[in-house]
Design a protein around this motif. Sequence first.
Motif, PDB file in Angstrom:
ATOM      1  N   VAL A 179      -8.313 -29.274  13.851  1.00 21.87           N
ATOM      2  CA  VAL A 179      -7.191 -30.003  13.170  1.00 21.87           C
ATOM      3  C   VAL A 179      -6.071 -30.369  14.123  1.00 21.87           C
ATOM      4  N   GLU A 180      -5.290 -31.393  13.820  1.00 21.53           N
ATOM      5  CA  GLU A 180      -4.195 -31.684  14.627  1.00 21.53           C
ATOM      6  C   GLU A 180      -3.116 -30.320  14.514  1.00 21.53           C
ATOM      7  N   HIS A 181      -2.765 -29.882  15.639  1.00 24.09           N
ATOM      8  CA  HIS A 181      -1.770 -28.589  15.390  1.00 24.09           C
ATOM      9  C   HIS A 181      -1.219 -28.477  16.691  1.00 24.09           C
ATOM     10  N   ASP A 182       0.001 -27.691  16.976  1.00 24.34           N
ATOM     11  CA  ASP A 182       0.616 -27.594  18.261  1.00 24.34           C
ATOM     12  C   ASP A 182      -0.285 -26.401  19.061  1.00 24.34           C
ATOM     13  N   ILE A 183      -1.043 -25.595  18.481  1.00 25.12           N
ATOM     14  CA  ILE A 183      -2.055 -24.872  18.930  1.00 25.12           C
ATOM     15  C   ILE A 183      -3.260 -25.669  19.198  1.00 25.12           C
ATOM     16  N   LEU A 184      -3.669 -25.453  20.350  1.00 26.93           N
ATOM     17  CA  LEU A 184      -4.898 -26.590  20.594  1.00 26.93           C
ATOM     18  C   LEU A 184      -6.184 -25.627  20.853  1.00 26.93           C
ATOM     19  N   GLY A 185      -6.293 -24.330  21.179  1.00 26.36           N
ATOM     20  CA  GLY A 185      -7.299 -23.432  21.318  1.00 26.36           C
ATOM     21  C   GLY A 185      -6.986 -22.069  21.159  1.00 26.36           C
ATOM     22  N   VAL A 186      -7.701 -21.247  20.762  1.00 29.85           N
ATOM     23  CA  VAL A 186      -7.739 -19.740  20.562  1.00 29.85           C
ATOM     24  C   VAL A 186      -8.693 -18.981  21.251  1.00 29.85           C
ATOM     25  N   SER A 187      -8.397 -17.964  21.908  1.00 31.05           N
ATOM     26  CA  SER A 187      -9.028 -17.098  22.669  1.00 31.05           C
ATOM     27  C   SER A 187      -8.955 -15.530  22.203  1.00 31.05           C
ATOM     28  N   VAL A 188     -10.034 -14.798  22.259  1.00 31.27           N
ATOM     29  CA  VAL A 188      -9.663 -13.199  22.144  1.00 31.27           C
ATOM     30  C   VAL A 188     -10.573 -12.630  23.533  1.00 31.27           C
ATOM     31  N   TYR A 189      -9.619 -12.080  24.323  1.00 34.35           N
ATOM     32  CA  TYR A 189     -10.274 -11.404  25.264  1.00 34.35           C
ATOM     33  C   TYR A 189     -10.238  -9.727  24.971  1.00 34.35           C
ATOM     34  N   ALA A 190     -11.428  -9.289  25.473  1.00 35.18           N
ATOM     35  CA  ALA A 190     -11.476  -7.827  25.615  1.00 35.18           C
ATOM     36  C   ALA A 190     -10.834  -7.304  26.692  1.00 35.18           C
ATOM     37  N   ALA A 191      -9.595  -7.406  26.724  1.00 35.09           N
ATOM     38  CA  ALA A 191      -8.682  -7.024  27.789  1.00 35.09           C
ATOM     39  C   ALA A 191      -7.334  -6.705  27.682  1.00 35.09           C
ATOM     40  N   GLU A 192      -6.451  -5.854  28.318  1.00 25.97           N
ATOM     41  CA  GLU A 192      -5.396  -5.487  28.004  1.00 25.97           C
ATOM     42  C   GLU A 192      -4.385  -6.875  28.298  1.00 25.97           C
ATOM     43  N   LEU A 193      -3.357  -6.911  27.818  1.00 28.91           N
ATOM     44  CA  LEU A 193      -2.195  -8.158  27.737  1.00 28.91           C
ATOM     45  C   LEU A 193      -2.180  -8.817  29.149  1.00 28.91           C
ATOM     46  N   GLU A 194      -1.799  -8.040  30.197  1.00 30.66           N
ATOM     47  CA  GLU A 194      -1.529  -8.419  31.456  1.00 30.66           C
ATOM     48  C   GLU A 194      -2.705  -9.161  32.035  1.00 30.66           C
ATOM     49  N   ASP A 195      -3.962  -8.550  31.821  1.00 27.45           N
ATOM     50  CA  ASP A 195      -5.252  -8.821  32.584  1.00 27.45           C
ATOM     51  C   ASP A 195      -5.716 -10.267  31.874  1.00 27.45           C
ATOM     52  N   ALA A 196      -5.564 -10.199  30.370  1.00 24.40           N
ATOM     53  CA  ALA A 196      -5.866 -11.031  29.455  1.00 24.40           C
ATOM     54  C   ALA A 196      -4.956 -12.628  29.956  1.00 24.40           C
ATOM     55  N   ARG A 197      -3.763 -12.259  30.123  1.00 26.60           N
ATOM     56  CA  ARG A 197      -2.765 -13.521  30.494  1.00 26.60           C
ATOM     57  C   ARG A 197      -3.181 -14.026  31.763  1.00 26.60           C
ATOM     58  N   ALA A 198      -3.367 -13.056  32.656  1.00 32.38           N
ATOM     59  CA  ALA A 198      -3.954 -13.483  34.268  1.00 32.38           C
ATOM     60  C   ALA A 198      -5.125 -14.185  34.153  1.00 32.38           C
ATOM     61  N   MET A 199      -6.007 -13.850  33.470  1.00 34.11           N
ATOM     62  CA  MET A 199      -7.403 -14.829  33.275  1.00 34.11           C
ATOM     63  C   MET A 199      -7.228 -16.070  32.633  1.00 34.11           C
ATOM     64  N   ALA A 200      -6.286 -16.052  31.722  1.00 31.15           N
ATOM     65  CA  ALA A 200      -6.194 -17.443  30.918  1.00 31.15           C
ATOM     66  C   ALA A 200      -5.513 -18.335  31.799  1.00 31.15           C
ATOM     67  N   GLU A 201      -4.314 -17.759  32.444  1.00 35.86           N
ATOM     68  CA  GLU A 201      -3.362 -18.526  33.303  1.00 35.86           C
ATOM     69  C   GLU A 201      -4.295 -19.019  34.775  1.00 35.86           C
ATOM     70  N   ALA A 202      -5.385 -18.368  34.935  1.00 38.98           N
ATOM     71  CA  ALA A 202      -6.471 -18.832  36.139  1.00 38.98           C
ATOM     72  C   ALA A 202      -7.179 -20.065  35.591  1.00 38.98           C
ATOM     73  N   ASP A 203      -7.182 -20.611  34.349  1.00 35.71           N
ATOM     74  CA  ASP A 203      -7.944 -21.615  33.861  1.00 35.71           C
ATOM     75  C   ASP A 203      -7.396 -22.890  34.681  1.00 35.71           C
ATOM     76  N   PRO A 204      -8.250 -23.878  35.028  1.00 33.15           N
ATOM     77  CA  PRO A 204      -7.727 -24.839  35.498  1.00 33.15           C
ATOM     78  C   PRO A 204      -7.062 -25.791  35.053  1.00 33.15           C
ATOM     79  N   LYS A 205      -7.256 -25.815  33.834  1.00 38.83           N
ATOM     80  CA  LYS A 205      -6.147 -26.614  32.874  1.00 38.83           C
ATOM     81  C   LYS A 205      -4.980 -26.228  32.626  1.00 38.83           C
ATOM     82  N   VAL A 206      -4.875 -24.814  32.730  1.00 44.55           N
ATOM     83  CA  VAL A 206      -3.533 -24.187  32.780  1.00 44.55           C
ATOM     84  C   VAL A 206      -2.872 -24.415  34.128  1.00 44.55           C
ATOM     85  N   LYS A 207      -3.482 -24.067  35.340  1.00 50.68           N
ATOM     86  CA  LYS A 207      -2.941 -24.289  36.424  1.00 50.68           C
ATOM     87  C   LYS A 207      -2.344 -25.854  36.624  1.00 50.68           C
TER      88      LYS A 207
END
Length: 123
Positions: free
Chosen positions: A74-102
Amino acid sequence: MNIQELLDSISTPSAEDMSARRQFARRYTLVLLREGPASRDDESRNDRLHLEHLQHLTKLQLAGKLVLNGPILVEHDILGVSVYAAELEDARAMAEADPKVKAGYLTVEALPWIAVPDNLQSG
């Protein structure tokens, strides 16, 4: 769906059952993706980045790091949701390595989370 009928069809777990389930709780990181400031005027670039975004997420799933992910339907300010099996900093690094984020198309908000998996054998 009749919620009460569904709940009535299942035995209510005892306090001991609930206590025993705690041993299966796992730490995850919940990642919320929001729209970033980048321009989306170049359709060719948009298509290329979307494919690279999906490839990035699929590789993380295949590596066992990304449990669930997908767009909000639905139209929302959150566009997507992911659940990582990783601690916060590792998950953030993986998400920030996404080409659309970069590229600035998406921004990342990462939150530590704990949950009991629905399939306790895989937890």
